[in-house]
Design a protein around this motif. Structure first.
Motif, short mmCIF file in Angstrom:
data_model
loop_
_atom_site.label_atom_id
_atom_site.label_comp_id
_atom_site.label_asym_id
_atom_site.label_seq_id
_atom_site.Cartn_x
_atom_site.Cartn_y
_atom_site.Cartn_z
N GLU A 197 81.76 99.26 -42.89
CA GLU A 197 81.69 97.80 -42.84
C GLU A 197 82.84 97.14 -43.64
O GLU A 197 83.62 96.34 -43.26
N ALA A 198 83.09 97.85 -44.59
CA ALA A 198 84.20 97.44 -45.75
C ALA A 198 85.62 97.73 -44.93
O ALA A 198 86.38 96.85 -45.02
N GLY A 199 85.82 98.80 -44.03
CA GLY A 199 86.93 98.87 -43.33
C GLY A 199 87.40 97.87 -42.28
O GLY A 199 88.43 97.51 -42.30
N HIS A 200 86.19 97.53 -41.52
CA HIS A 200 86.18 96.72 -40.61
C HIS A 200 86.34 95.07 -40.91
O HIS A 200 86.92 94.36 -40.32
N TYR A 201 85.39 95.03 -41.99
CA TYR A 201 85.05 93.38 -42.36
C TYR A 201 85.38 93.12 -43.59
O TYR A 201 85.28 91.72 -43.91
N HIS A 202 85.65 93.82 -44.45
CA HIS A 202 85.99 93.64 -45.90
C HIS A 202 84.91 93.25 -46.68
O HIS A 202 85.00 92.54 -47.54
N HIS A 203 83.66 93.76 -46.46
CA HIS A 203 82.51 93.26 -47.12
C HIS A 203 81.61 94.53 -46.97
O HIS A 203 81.66 95.34 -46.07
N THR A 204 80.44 94.50 -47.87
CA THR A 204 79.40 95.52 -47.62
C THR A 204 78.09 94.96 -47.49
O THR A 204 77.10 95.55 -47.87
N PHE A 205 78.15 93.68 -46.85
CA PHE A 205 76.62 92.78 -46.70
C PHE A 205 75.59 93.96 -46.14
O PHE A 205 75.88 94.61 -44.91
N GLY A 206 74.35 93.93 -46.69
CA GLY A 206 73.43 94.74 -46.11
C GLY A 206 73.53 96.17 -46.32
O GLY A 206 72.42 96.91 -45.85
N THR A 207 74.42 96.76 -46.98
CA THR A 207 74.54 98.06 -47.21
C THR A 207 74.39 98.73 -48.36
O THR A 207 74.45 100.03 -48.96
N VAL A 208 74.29 97.64 -49.49
CA VAL A 208 74.48 98.25 -50.84
C VAL A 208 73.08 97.49 -51.54
O VAL A 208 72.61 96.58 -51.27
#
Length: 600
Positions: free
Chosen positions: A494-505
């Motif tokens: 998610e960070a690589g494609h969308y530059h955030h980690t929403f819903g994964t941390v």
């Protein structure tokens, strides 16, 4: 002589060499529980049915026998679906015995039946992933169905089967004459090999090839054909690549073992298969992750590369790539026959010393590139350091169960396995929670081996009640929780494609990071546990856990470093369509523009 069906079933299981029945109680199976209590079988009671299915899966992988699962209807059956489906996609033999509603209540919608749109058909939810699903309509049919079930589970492409048993059937009497046939039935069925003509064509193609490659999958391990593969590779000096599930089929330290292909494959490994003129595929489905989403010119380039594909399952041959030669055969028998043909056609064998030097140089360079992170004393630890310390401490024949994340993808890429069957991955379904549960059954199937699971904190958190089962049953396993406070792989994607980690941390509403103290949770279950506080501490604690001879959990804080990858995984097209993607076109020859689809 007459017996209750439940007692006759327990007798049958004992005769088949079943040692353990994994399951959870419910009113539809209490008749069977009574029979188990009076039998020599050991009932492994769990706190959630998914644990039962995974534990039976782990047992089957290490013991070589089908895992047996006992389930209640309704939520019992649905809770176990993930574990049974995981076994199905990994080709693990399993016999699921599920209690059902009483036969005299069909159509009345009794307690816990699935009945919104159909009556007395709950067992059908398993049909998409089990090899066969039966329902017992009369006691006299049970013996024949049992023979069919156990034979089907282990034959051909192994997998789970389901027998649905209305609860009243367990308590009916059956004349034991109906079980007479089961004393004469043998489940060892001869498997097909290659005919002479096909064997000669395959060897001719391999001998004529300039850049032949053997690409093998988990079928090598299922066929127990590791030695035959090694002998064949050595004689023809052909480099061998593998899938994730093939790990251990050939020692990762073998001079011709190149490594794992696909999304988590390195550029060198993927180039090996991409540049081959002939590939001999053995026991692999050419699955998406191993094939870089089937993009041409990334991992495979078929055609122009010519594919020879041998598998026990005819439906897999030619499924994902066109074949030059396809053959349905048992790999152990096929490799023996192919080696015999090769020795006749070229008695002196083949030598490729320069290729061996090249592979050795690649491995040494890859190892050197990892030296800094493997030796790093940073804390939280690097995943590479954790893997390195485990490999240096765990005996070579120790058994490791992975889960999802670094513990699977990273280990497939850079954790050397030298003994067949000592690493067990959830490859097909890639199920979080597989490792912590399956490790219980794996230890029961290999009681004299050191058995551990490497699992992320997300995966471990799915079913922590595995610890209760380990204590109750006295199963001395080790859980190594690689704790990065996130669903790490997806967070990286998610960070690589969308530059955030929403819903994964893992965090509280105010954004502060949160995770249970898994060592303290383990202690509350009555398990010995430690939380690592420095990189240098881990190795000694891990050794202590291996020697403890009791359940032991190690909580290891770890940095969330993505697994390095040079492959392609096409998971983002729905949001960012690729300009060069034409269905069917990229699969056959045109190189993909990897900058659009790689995840690094």
């Amino acid at each position: 002589m007459k017996k209750l069906v439940s007692h006759a079933l327990a007798d049958y299981l004992e005769r088949q060499g079943v040692e353990y029945v994994f399951g959870l109680c419910g009113h539809t199976v209490i008749g069977m529980l009574d029979a188990l209590q009076k039998s020599k079988l050991k009932f492994i009671s769990v706190r959630h049915e998914q644990i039962a299915a995974h534990a039976a899966d782990g047992y089957a992988r290490t013991s070589g026998k089908p895992g047996v699962v006992l389930l209640h209807l309704g939520p019992g059956l649905t809770n176990a679906t993930t574990g049974v489906a995981n076994a199905a996609l990994d080709n693990i033999p399993m016999v699921v015995i599920a209690g059902d509603i009483p036969s005299y209540y069909y159509g009345k919608h009794p307690h816990q039946e699935f009945n919104l749109h159909a009556d007395a058909s709950q067992y059908e939810i398993y049909k998409p992933f089990v090899k066969r699903a039966w329902r017992i309509e009369r006691p006299e049919a049970f013996p024949e169905i049992l023979d069919k079930a156990f034979t089907m589970a282990v034959s051909g492409r192994p997998g789970p089967v389901l027998i649905s048993v209305p609860m009243d059937m367990f308590s009916r009497e059956i004349d034991m004459i109906h079980f007479e046939r089961t004393y004469h039935h043998r489940m060892n069925i001869a498997k097909p090999s290659l005919d002479q003509e096909t064997g000669e064509k395959i060897i001719d193609m391999l001998l004529a090839a300039k850049n032949p490659v053997i690409h093998y999958g988990g079928g090598i391990l299922l066929a127990k054909a590791s030695q035959e593969l090694t002998d064949f590779v050595d004689f023809l000096d052909i480099p061998a690549t593998r899938t994730l599930m093939g790990q251990g089929g050939l020692s990762d330290t073998h001079p011709l073992a190149v490594g794992m292909t696909g999304f988590w494959g390195t550029e060198y490994v993927n180039n090996t298969t991409k540049n081959a003129d002939v590939i001999l595929g053995l026991g692999t489905t050419f699955a998406e992750a191993d094939s870089s989403s089937w993009y041409g010119g990334v991992t495979f380039n078929i055609p122009p590369t010519k594919l020879i594909h041998i598998d026990i399952d005819p439906t897999e041959i030619g499924r994902n790539f066109p074949v030059e030669i396809g053959a349905v055969a048992d790999l152990k028998a096929a490799l023996k026959d192919l080696l015999a043909v090769a020795k006749k056609k070229k008695p002196e064998g083949v030598q490729r010393p320069e290729l061996r030097k090249e592979i050795k140089a690649y491995k040494e360079a890859f190892k050197k590139s990892n030296q800094e992170v493997e030796a790093s004393s940073q804390f939280p630890m690097t995943p590479q350091r954790i893997l390195q310390d485990v490999r240096e401490t765990l005996p070579e024949d120790g058994i490791i169960l992975t889960d999802v994340g670094w513990n699977k993808n990273g280990m497939g890429q850079q954790f050397p396995i030298t003994v067949p069957g000592t690493i067990l991955h959830p490859g097909g379904l890639a199920t979080m929670g597989f490792g912590p549960s399956a490790v219980l059954g794996a230890k029961l199937g290999a009681p004299h081996k050191k058995v551990i699971t490497m699992v992320g904190d997300g995966g471990f958190g799915t079913n922590p009640s595995v610890m209760a089962t380990a204590v109750e049953q006295g199963i001395p396993v080790v859980w190594v929780v690689m704790n990065n406070g996130a669903f790490g792989t997806i967070a990286g994607l998610e960070a690589g494609h969308y530059h955030h980690t929403f819903g994964t941390v893992f965090q509280k509403p105010d954004g502060t990071r949160y995770n249970p103290e898994w060592a303290e949770v383990a202690k509350a279950y009555g398990i010995k546990a430690k939380k690592i506080t420095s990189a240098k501490e881990f190795k000694e604690v891990f050794k202590e856990a291996l020697d403890a001879n009791e359940p032991y959990l190690i909580d290891v804080p770890m940095e969330n470093i993505p697994v390095p990858t040079d492959g392609i995984w096409n998971i983002n097209d729905i949001y960012t369509p690729k300009e060069n993607v034409v269905e069917g076109k990229l699969m056959y020859g045109e190189p993909a523009k990897s900058k659009h689809v790689t995840t690094k």
